[in-house]
Design an enzyme around this catalytic site. Structure first.
Site, short mmCIF file in Angstrom:
data_model
loop_
_atom_site.label_atom_id
_atom_site.label_comp_id
_atom_site.label_asym_id
_atom_site.label_seq_id
_atom_site.Cartn_x
_atom_site.Cartn_y
_atom_site.Cartn_z
N TYR A 285 89.34 20.70 18.15
CA TYR A 285 88.88 21.74 18.49
C TYR A 285 88.14 21.57 19.86
CZ TYR A 285 89.16 22.77 13.36
OH TYR A 285 89.61 23.19 12.25
N GLY B 90 90.02 37.18 10.94
CA GLY B 90 89.39 38.50 11.34
C GLY B 90 89.99 39.79 11.01
N PHE C 242 90.97 40.91 8.19
CA PHE C 242 90.16 41.73 6.99
C PHE C 242 89.02 42.38 7.22
CE2 PHE C 242 93.10 38.57 4.39
CZ PHE C 242 94.07 39.56 4.15
#
Length: 342
Positions: free
Chosen positions: A57, A208, A210
Site C-alpha cells: 500500500y 463503498g 453498499f
C-alpha cells in the site's frame, strides 16, 4: 467493541478491524497524514484495535503512516501487515515467496512500522513459482525469532491453505467476502473452519458500494482503483444498482443504513470472521462500529442471501490480468520440485 479469538492459537482481536489501505493507496490520492493518524488513534480508543496494512500500500507509505499513529499505543493493538506483492517499473505486479524475500520484506516492514514485532504477518498473494511449504517454512523461522507472532495467508486456494497449515498453524486467511463476493463460501470458508483458521473479510462494504450504491462512482479520482473494476462499469453497475435498491429496503425496515446492513451480514456469518472495513472518516467509522452489534434474524439473513451471490451480481472482482493473483489461481508447485537457492 467485542473481542474474539482469531484462529485457534491464541490471537485475540477486536471483533471488527480497520483496513488502512484507502488512507494511502488505491482510492484516489493519499489522505492528509495528520487526519489519518487522528482517525487510527480514535479507532483504537473506540475499541477497534485490529489494524490492517501492507508493504504494497503506497507502496510502503501506509506502513509508515500506521507506524506513526501507533507511537505510544503499540501495546494496545493487534497489528497485521503483508508481504509478497511488489510494483514493478512497468506497472505490473511481481509476487515473491522465496525465503530470502520473506525475511528481507519482514525486516523492512518492522523498520517502517517502527516496531520490533508484527502480530499477524500475511503472505499477501501466493507465489505460484515457490512451494507454499518453503514460504511458510521461512515465516516459521520469523515466528521462532519473535519477529512475528502469527502467520496468515491472503487470497489462497483451499489446497494451498491445507498445505501451509501442515507446516505451521495458519491463524487467519484474508479474503474478499461481502454480499456481492460470495464464491469463497464454496471451498475457502469451509476449509478454514475445518482447520480452525480465522477468517478476515476485506472489502465487506463492496468498496463503498453498499454504503452509497451506484453513486459511489461519482467524482472518483483518475487513479481510483474502482474505475477499473468490472463491478463498477457500465451495464454491470446498472444491474448491481438493483441489488443496492433491495438492500436499502431491507435496511430501512431494520432501522439502519444499507452499509451497516451489509456489514452486519458479514458479522452474522459467525464469530470466526473478523471483517476489516476501511474508511477515512470518523463519521463512517462510528457507523461501522454500530454495525458490529446488529443482530440479524434467520429471515433477514435469508432475504439478504436471496438478493446476492452467484448470478445476482454482474462483473468480476478484477479484470482478467489481475485475477491470476487471487485465490482461484494460486496453487503452488509441489515441495519436491523446489531447488534451494544458493
Amino acid at each position: 467493541m467485542e473481542r474474539i479469538k482469531l484462529g485457534s492459537k491464541g490471537l485475540e482481536v477486536s471483533a471488527q478491524g480497520l483496513g488502512c489501505m484507502g488512507m494511502s493507496h488505491s482510492y484516489g490520492p493519499p489522505k492528509p497524514e495528520d487526519d489519518m493518524i487522528r482517525l487510527i488513534r480514535y479507532a483504537v480508543k473506540s475499541g477497534v484495535t485490529f489494524l490492517d496494512t501492507s508493504d504494497f500500500y503506497g507502496p510502503f507509505t501506509n506502513e509508515i503512516l500506521v507506524g506513526k499513529a501507533l507511537k505510544g499505543i503499540r501495546d494496545k493493538v493487534q497489528l497485521a501487515t503483508k508481504f509478497a506483492a511488489s510494483l514493478c517499473d512497468d506497472g505490473s505486479v511481481q509476487v515473491r515467496g522465496d525465503p530470502a524475500y520473506v525475511r528481507s520484506a519482514c525486516e523492512a516492514s518492522l523498520k517502517r512500522l517502527d516496531t520490533n514485532y508484527i502480530d499477524l504477518y500475511y503472505q499477501h498473494r501466493i507465489d505460484t513459482k515457490v512451494p507454499i511449504e518453503v514460504t511458510i517454512g521461512a515465516m516459521k523461522e520469523l515466528v521462532e525469532e519473535g519477529k512475528i507472532k502469527y502467520i496468515g495467508l491472503s487470497e489462497a486456494s483451499a489446497s494451498t491453505i491445507r498445505r501451509a497449515h501442515a507446516v505451521h498453524p495458519i491463524t487467519a486467511v484474508q479474503l474478499e467476502w461481502s454480499l456481492w463476493c460470495r464464491d469463497v463460501e464454496e471451498e475457502i470458508v469451509p476449509t478454514c473452519r475445518e482447520l480452525g483458521i480465522g477468517i478476515v473479510p476485506f472489502s465487506p462494504l463492496g468498496r463503498g458500494f453498499f454504503s452509497l450504491g451506484p453513486n459511489v462512482v461519482n467524482n472518483l479520482a483518475d487513479n481510483d482503483l474502482r474505475k477499473k473494476l468490472p463491478m463498477f462499469e457500465g451495464s454491470n453497475l446498472e444491474h448491481n444498482a438493483g441489488l443496492f435498491a433491495r438492500l436499502e429496503e431491507l435496511s430501512k425496515r431494520k432501522g439502519c443504513g444499507p452499509g451497516q446492513m451489509a456489514l452486519a451480514w458479514v458479522h452474522n456469518q459467525g464469530r470466526d470472521a473478523c471483517p476489516i472495513p476501511g474508511t477515512t472518516k470518523i463519521e463512517n467509522l462510528n457507523k461501522n462500529i454500530k454495525a458490529s452489534s446488529i443482530k440479524l434474524t434467520d429471515e433477514e439473513m435469508n432475504e439478504l442471501n436471496a438478493i446476492s451471490g452467484k448470478g445476482k451480481v454482474k462483473g468480476d472482482r478484477y479484470h482478467e490480468e489481475y485475477m491470476k493473483f487471487t485465490w482461484a489461481y494460486s496453487d503452488t508447485p509441489p515441495l519436491s520440485s523446489w531447488v534451494a537457492q544458493p
